[in-house]
Design a protein around this motif. Structure first.
Motif, PDB file in Angstrom:
ATOM      1  N   ARG A  60     -14.168  42.019 -40.883  1.00  0.00           N
ATOM      2  CA  ARG A  60     -13.490  41.941 -42.170  1.00  0.00           C
ATOM      3  C   ARG A  60     -12.034  42.328 -41.987  1.00  0.00           C
ATOM      4  O   ARG A  60     -11.724  43.224 -41.208  1.00  0.00           O
ATOM      5  CB  ARG A  60     -14.151  42.904 -43.157  1.00  0.00           C
ATOM      6  N   VAL A  61     -11.148  41.652 -42.707  1.00  0.00           N
ATOM      7  CA  VAL A  61      -9.752  42.061 -42.797  1.00  0.00           C
ATOM      8  C   VAL A  61      -9.593  42.618 -44.202  1.00  0.00           C
ATOM      9  O   VAL A  61      -9.919  41.957 -45.187  1.00  0.00           O
ATOM     10  CB  VAL A  61      -8.786  40.881 -42.567  1.00  0.00           C
ATOM     11  N   ARG A  62      -9.121  43.861 -44.288  1.00  0.00           N
ATOM     12  CA  ARG A  62      -8.998  44.472 -45.612  1.00  0.00           C
ATOM     13  C   ARG A  62      -7.600  45.021 -45.836  1.00  0.00           C
ATOM     14  O   ARG A  62      -6.917  45.422 -44.892  1.00  0.00           O
ATOM     15  CB  ARG A  62     -10.046  45.545 -45.832  1.00  0.00           C
ATOM     16  N   ALA A  63      -7.231  45.024 -47.084  1.00  0.00           N
ATOM     17  CA  ALA A  63      -5.977  45.631 -47.504  1.00  0.00           C
ATOM     18  C   ALA A  63      -6.325  46.996 -48.096  1.00  0.00           C
ATOM     19  O   ALA A  63      -7.363  47.158 -48.728  1.00  0.00           O
ATOM     20  CB  ALA A  63      -5.295  44.764 -48.556  1.00  0.00           C
ATOM     21  N   PHE A  64      -5.436  47.971 -47.850  1.00  0.00           N
ATOM     22  CA  PHE A  64      -5.669  49.300 -48.421  1.00  0.00           C
ATOM     23  C   PHE A  64      -4.348  49.859 -48.924  1.00  0.00           C
ATOM     24  O   PHE A  64      -3.316  49.732 -48.282  1.00  0.00           O
ATOM     25  CB  PHE A  64      -6.317  50.254 -47.403  1.00  0.00           C
ATOM     26  N   CYS A  65      -4.388  50.458 -50.085  1.00  0.00           N
ATOM     27  CA  CYS A  65      -3.183  51.026 -50.685  1.00  0.00           C
ATOM     28  C   CYS A  65      -2.769  52.268 -49.912  1.00  0.00           C
ATOM     29  O   CYS A  65      -3.602  53.127 -49.604  1.00  0.00           O
ATOM     30  CB  CYS A  65      -3.435  51.376 -52.142  1.00  0.00           C
ATOM     31  N   ILE A  66      -1.471  52.351 -49.585  1.00  0.00           N
ATOM     32  CA  ILE A  66      -0.980  53.514 -48.831  1.00  0.00           C
ATOM     33  C   ILE A  66      -0.572  54.667 -49.744  1.00  0.00           C
ATOM     34  O   ILE A  66      -0.208  55.731 -49.276  1.00  0.00           O
ATOM     35  CB  ILE A  66       0.178  53.133 -47.889  1.00  0.00           C
TER      36      ILE A  66
END
Length: 87
Positions: A60-66
């Motif tokens: 999976r490629v995921r985006a995460f809020c920094i």
């Protein structure tokens, strides 16, 4: 076309990208203790018995809020290319 920060869908802060991957650690020869627990015979990396295969398959490629207040994350649906764009 210019690049711009990818915003969080929840709070608007910039996000980071992570690839969740399947990998493998070959621990080498195994031993079983009197307690019934299986352990590597040579548990230290310096022993030269372990092999690690990383990124065998991207799961999976995921985006995460920094943002430390948000921490929102989601599966990235856009195409992801880890190489920089040509100038």
């Amino acid at each position: 076309m210019s690049a711009h920060p990818l915003p969080c869908t929840k709070c608007g802060s910039q996000v980071g990208i992570a690839e969740d991957v399947e990998s493998c650690i070959d621990w080498g020869p195994a031993v079983i203790g009197d307690d019934g627990i299986v352990r590597p015979e040579y548990p230290n990396a310096e022993d030269g018995q372990q092999e690690v295969w990383n990124a065998v398959k991207t799961l999976r490629v995921r985006a995460f809020c920094i943002s430390p207040e948000c921490h929102h994350q989601w599966t990235l649906r856009r195409r992801f290319d880890p190489n920089p764009a040509a100038a």
